[in-house]
Design an enzyme around this catalytic site. Structure first.
Site, PDB file in Angstrom:
ATOM      1  N   HIS A 153       0.868  -1.217   0.071  1.00  0.00           N
ATOM      2  CA  HIS A 153      -0.168  -0.027  -0.055  1.00  0.00           C
ATOM      3  C   HIS A 153       0.866   1.260   0.030  1.00  0.00           C
ATOM      4  O   HIS A 153       1.917   1.115   0.061  1.00  0.00           O
ATOM      5  CB  HIS A 153      -1.037   0.141   1.275  1.00  0.00           C
ATOM      6  CG  HIS A 153      -1.964  -1.093   1.290  1.00  0.00           C
ATOM      7  ND1 HIS A 153      -3.299  -0.922   1.126  1.00  0.00           N
ATOM      8  CD2 HIS A 153      -1.754  -2.353   1.318  1.00  0.00           C
ATOM      9  CE1 HIS A 153      -4.058  -1.919   1.077  1.00  0.00           C
ATOM     10  NE2 HIS A 153      -3.191  -2.982   1.368  1.00  0.00           N
ATOM     11  N   GLU A 217       3.382  -0.267   3.871  1.00  0.00           N
ATOM     12  CA  GLU A 217       3.010   1.009   3.372  1.00  0.00           C
ATOM     13  C   GLU A 217       4.498   1.766   2.706  1.00  0.00           C
ATOM     14  O   GLU A 217       5.508   1.842   3.306  1.00  0.00           O
ATOM     15  CB  GLU A 217       2.696   1.841   4.535  1.00  0.00           C
ATOM     16  CG  GLU A 217       1.219   1.577   5.365  1.00  0.00           C
ATOM     17  CD  GLU A 217       0.235   1.720   4.378  1.00  0.00           C
ATOM     18  OE1 GLU A 217       0.027   2.687   3.570  1.00  0.00           O
ATOM     19  OE2 GLU A 217      -0.907   0.869   4.689  1.00  0.00           O
TER      20      GLU A 217
END
Length: 337
Positions: A153, A217
């Site tokens: 992500h 992330e």
């Protein structure tokens, strides 16, 4: 068969998808199962002790992981990168990418709580069902000693850690040392240990298959074609080494620089009156002192716990009943040894 662009094929929603199968010059089998789901099986698959799922685009506007995985897929198909393990690549939500948004009806990364009841009015429900079935089939087919799932992500806001990962809570393990070793080698800056079961994609693989799994992330949201992948070069190199080197985890370990956090709690949005007591553009991992006011919701006040807490993923615009933020505290290394 000439190789097919993963991004172009997945984003071409005007053309009906057709399952494809072919073999690369080095013997690697390629199976394009469904839109955005492609499997690579190396010629020496019977020697592999590991099966790897790499997913991206679960939120449609988080495009740098999509582009990063596409470069890996291109190099596998050209023969520049040879695999040592079967790999399943997933590009989760092309419809949302077309609309430059995280989702259409609801947050896809809250729906992986085993197979849902079909809901034709909600696009993400059908997507979650299809993606869970793809993971089920892959891990059942490749019932290897070790299973991996890295769900990639990027954050919608600035962060005091440019890269970080969330280690899912599951009933198989409290700490995946193999996962932490990979995160350290790939220069991921921090890891958050979740405090409770979730319904994220990485949690699904950890909970149901015991996979070394994490939500990773990688930087900040940008539009397709505007990402600076050089900032993710160390992660890219480590990921390529992991899927191509059979002895990757037998190599000498380096001193870890990974900063660890324990998730202390999640604040759930209960009503339309929910508000944070800080600016909407607050950076991830901003520290609050004990008793600082964090949020209010219909008269309920949320204050920082003893020792203080840092805020991650604050988003007051989530749907009612969804997580508005995570609160974390740094783990002292001496406590984990």
């Amino acid at each position: 068969m000439d190789h097919i662009s993963f991004i172009q094929n997945t984003l071409d929603l005007s053309t009906p998808f057709k399952e494809r199968f072919w073999q690369l010059a080095n013997g690697t089998q390629v199976i394009w199962h469904s839109r955005g789901v492609v499997e690579f099986i190396p010629h020496l698959d019977f020697d592999s002790h590991c099966a790897v799922v790499l997913s991206s685009g679960i939120h449609g506007n988080e495009t740098s992981p999509i582009e990063l995985l596409d470069t890996i897929i291109e190099d596998i198909q050209s023969g520049e990168l040879s695999l040592s393990h079967p790999c399943l690549f997933i590009y989760g939500h092309p419809t949302a990418t077309h609309q430059h948004t995280r989702f259409i009806d609801t947050n896809l990364n809250r729906l992986f709580s085993h197979h849902q009841i079909p809901n034709d009015s909600m696009l993400e429900m059908a997507l979650a069902n299809r993606l869970m079935k793809s993971v089920d089939a892959f891990f059942t087919k490749h019932n290897t000693k070790e299973k991996w799932h890295l769900d990639l992500h990027c954050a919608i806001r600035s962060s005091q850690h440019y890269t970080f990962a969330i280690h899912p809570h599951n009933h198989h393990y409290k700490r995946s040392e193999s996962l932490l070793e990979f995160l350290s080698r790939s220069k991921i800056e921090a890891c958050l240990f979740s405090e409770a079961p979730a319904s994220t994609f990485s949690w699904y693989s950890a909970e149901y298959y015991g996979a070394h799994a994490a939500t990773v992330e990688l930087g900040k949201v940008s539009r397709m074609g505007e990402n600076d992948l050089t900032q993710l070069s160390e992660f890219n190199e480590a990921l390529r080494n992991m899927i191509s080197c059979a002895d990757y985890f037998e190599q000498e370990s380096l001193d870890s620089t990974l900063i660890e956090y324990q998730v202390t709690r999640s604040i759930m949005k209960q009503s339309d009156h929910f508000t944070f007591d800080f600016p909407t553009d607050l950076a991830n991992f901003t520290q609050f002192n004990e008793n600082d006011l964090l949020a209010t919701d219909e008269g309920i006040q949320y204050i920082a716990q003893p020792g203080g807490e840092s805020v991650v993923f604050p988003n007051a615009k989530v749907e009612n009943g969804h997580r508005a933020c995570l609160l974390v505290q740094k783990i002292e290394k001496t406590k984990t040894q």
